[in-house]
Design a protein around this motif. Sequence first.
Motif, short mmCIF file in Angstrom:
data_model
loop_
_atom_site.label_atom_id
_atom_site.label_comp_id
_atom_site.label_asym_id
_atom_site.label_seq_id
_atom_site.Cartn_x
_atom_site.Cartn_y
_atom_site.Cartn_z
N ASN A 115 26.13 -10.42 42.09
CA ASN A 115 25.19 -10.38 43.22
C ASN A 115 23.96 -9.53 42.89
O ASN A 115 22.82 -9.91 43.19
N ILE A 136 38.24 -10.98 41.31
CA ILE A 136 37.04 -11.56 41.91
C ILE A 136 36.15 -10.46 42.48
O ILE A 136 34.94 -10.46 42.30
N THR A 160 34.12 -18.86 46.78
CA THR A 160 32.78 -18.28 46.74
C THR A 160 32.49 -17.62 45.40
O THR A 160 31.35 -17.61 44.92
N GLY A 161 33.52 -17.06 44.77
CA GLY A 161 33.34 -16.45 43.46
C GLY A 161 32.95 -17.47 42.42
O GLY A 161 32.06 -17.23 41.58
N TYR A 166 26.14 -19.63 49.49
CA TYR A 166 27.34 -18.81 49.27
C TYR A 166 27.93 -18.37 50.60
O TYR A 166 29.15 -18.46 50.83
N GLN A 178 37.63 -16.07 48.80
CA GLN A 178 36.97 -15.32 47.73
C GLN A 178 36.98 -16.10 46.42
O GLN A 178 36.03 -16.00 45.63
N ILE A 206 29.16 -18.48 43.09
CA ILE A 206 28.12 -17.52 42.73
C ILE A 206 28.08 -17.29 41.23
O ILE A 206 27.03 -16.98 40.65
N TRP A 207 29.22 -17.44 40.55
CA TRP A 207 29.24 -17.32 39.09
C TRP A 207 28.42 -18.44 38.44
O TRP A 207 27.66 -18.19 37.50
N GLY A 239 30.63 -11.03 53.05
CA GLY A 239 31.62 -10.19 52.37
C GLY A 239 32.42 -9.37 53.35
O GLY A 239 33.64 -9.22 53.22
N THR A 241 32.16 -9.88 41.46
CA THR A 241 31.15 -10.32 42.42
C THR A 241 29.99 -9.34 42.64
O THR A 241 28.83 -9.77 42.65
#
Length: 407
Positions: A344, A336, A394-395, A359, A391, A398-399, A224, A340
């Motif tokens: 997380n 996003i 990766t968003g 991720y 972003q 992870i979602w 991040g 996030t």
Amino acid sequence: MTSARVIKNTVWLTISEIIGRLLRIVLIFYAARALGVAAWGVSSYLLSWAVLFTIATDLGLSAIVTRELVRSDGRRAEYLSTFFFTKLGLLFIATFAIILIIPHVGALPLSRSLLLSLVLLVFFDSLRILASTVNKACEAMHREAFMNIFTQAAILTIGMILIAKNPSAESLNRAYAAGSALGTLYGFFLIRDYLPGIFTTFRRPLVRQLLKDSLPIAIVGLLGSLMLNTDIIMLGWMRTATEVGYYSAAQKIIFTLYVLPAIIASAAFPTMARFAHDTQAFKAFFEKILKTSLMIALPVTIGGIITAPQLIELFYGVEYLPATTSYVILLFTIPIAFATPVINNALIAHNSQKHFLAYALIGLTCNALLNFLLIPALGINGAALATLLTQTLTGIFIWRKSNALAT
């Protein structure tokens, strides 16, 4: 009672961040104008390194220790002591890395004074995380608020004095280091009742356990930060200090907007940890927090786009108007960024931080590659576009992983 506690914690953190950010923003806008674009770029370049090293010396330990302090009140001294000494060891390594590596990885001029300020800033920022960990575990967000406001006020006061005497990057970075030192001392004063035993209850077996649990969090934390700060660092390698100054001006406003989702996620995390074993309660609470974050993100994004040129000129002056386009591109990361942190923390609460490894790999690879391809052709706009694309990817990843929590 749970909702009331979350609301109370959120209010305290919101007040803290609003006041703290306002104080820092005053210094940022004053310094950007007083130093000029190039000197402001050099200072921002080093501050980006400070963020990366501060995260690296935490290694995700603060999140794991917070979780364990909530669950294992009887072993509080052991966890704090082990956390403290592990952090000191990491800071020792970081100091050598700063001195031996940073001067040789960029084209921007760095004096010994700037490097010393960087070492001290990383040291005190890292230690202050220990106080924040105690505050969060105890849900004493009022102490967290006082510590943050005090730190930012100290940085602002010292910064205004030093820059007035000598408007330079050295003055600004010294102010950050000195203010951070005062804030850390105040933070340890606030948690003084939790410090007995911190020098005597260190447990070596806990180090391995904590590092094992925290490694995925450390990677995603670095990711991040890299997605936000690697842009500045790579611009420092590939472009000029002036361009770094422009991009940093746009980025500072975006960073300020990122504060609110971090507050919401932080305030909700203890409740997520308690609900982790109750699927129905957790799902309801998670969806509520996520929807709230996204409902705030939409008007923030649209309003920022509409007022972009006016805001840049208002805050920094006409000299910084070339930063407008990159600022608009970065605004599209807001939705996003609001989602996030909540996602997380949901994974951490379920001890599912293993997903952060993939991720991190996706994000780090995409961000570095896109910056390498886009910065030479598009400059600061290429860096902003690289961040947005990274972003987004990766968003989405992870979602999808978070959806498995409900099954």
